[in-house]
Write a protein that holds these residues in place. Sequence first.
Motif, PDB file in Angstrom:
ATOM      1  N   LEU A   6      10.786   2.704   1.914  1.00  0.00           N
ATOM      2  CA  LEU A   6      10.265   1.533   2.365  1.00  0.00           C
ATOM      3  C   LEU A   6      11.410   0.380   3.148  1.00  0.00           C
ATOM      4  CD1 LEU A   6       8.001   0.514  -0.658  1.00  0.00           C
ATOM      5  CD2 LEU A   6       7.171   1.659   1.500  1.00  0.00           C
ATOM      6  N   TRP A  40       0.807  -1.203  -0.101  1.00  0.00           N
ATOM      7  CA  TRP A  40       0.032  -0.042  -0.029  1.00  0.00           C
ATOM      8  C   TRP A  40       0.899   1.332  -0.115  1.00  0.00           C
ATOM      9  CZ3 TRP A  40      -4.253  -1.294   4.248  1.00  0.00           C
ATOM     10  CH2 TRP A  40      -5.118  -2.300   3.677  1.00  0.00           C
ATOM     11  N   MET A  41       1.952   1.324   0.789  1.00  0.00           N
ATOM     12  CA  MET A  41       2.958   2.562   0.904  1.00  0.00           C
ATOM     13  C   MET A  41       3.450   2.682  -0.603  1.00  0.00           C
ATOM     14  SD  MET A  41       4.385   2.776   4.670  1.00  0.00           S
ATOM     15  CE  MET A  41       4.545   0.745   4.921  1.00  0.00           C
ATOM     16  N   VAL A  97       5.426   5.923  -1.921  1.00  0.00           N
ATOM     17  CA  VAL A  97       6.513   5.966  -1.162  1.00  0.00           C
ATOM     18  C   VAL A  97       7.811   5.132  -1.922  1.00  0.00           C
ATOM     19  CG1 VAL A  97       7.692   5.225   1.160  1.00  0.00           C
ATOM     20  CG2 VAL A  97       5.051   5.918   0.862  1.00  0.00           C
TER      21      VAL A  97
END
Length: 112
Positions: free
Chosen positions: A64, A53-54, A59
């Motif tokens: 991450l 999701w990030m 991102v």
Amino acid sequence: MGRDPEARLFTGPRGGRISTAVLRDATCWDEVVTKLGYEHLRRHDLRHTGLTWMADAGVPVHVLRKVAGHGTITTTQRYIHPNQQSINDAGAALSAFLKGDRSPRGPHLRAV
């Protein structure tokens, strides 16, 4: 105030690292996933979901890696599972870019 910035935010019952068993028991994990009908779901799967999701939110992978605490970006990449919509969106973004820079009738790309 006076707190060690490297100290753990959450600790186990004896002040140390929280073990997976303590986490499982504290969250009633087994009962919750059984009640929801997701007996196959592991807590670790949530790391994959969160990182995916990030990544979908934009991102960067090097960030991450830090969030996940991985030693290498290669490990982090194993956790990211783009869905079909993300792949389609990437093709649409590239198509829009090519149309804007090339010609109004530039190529239209789609996932197959």
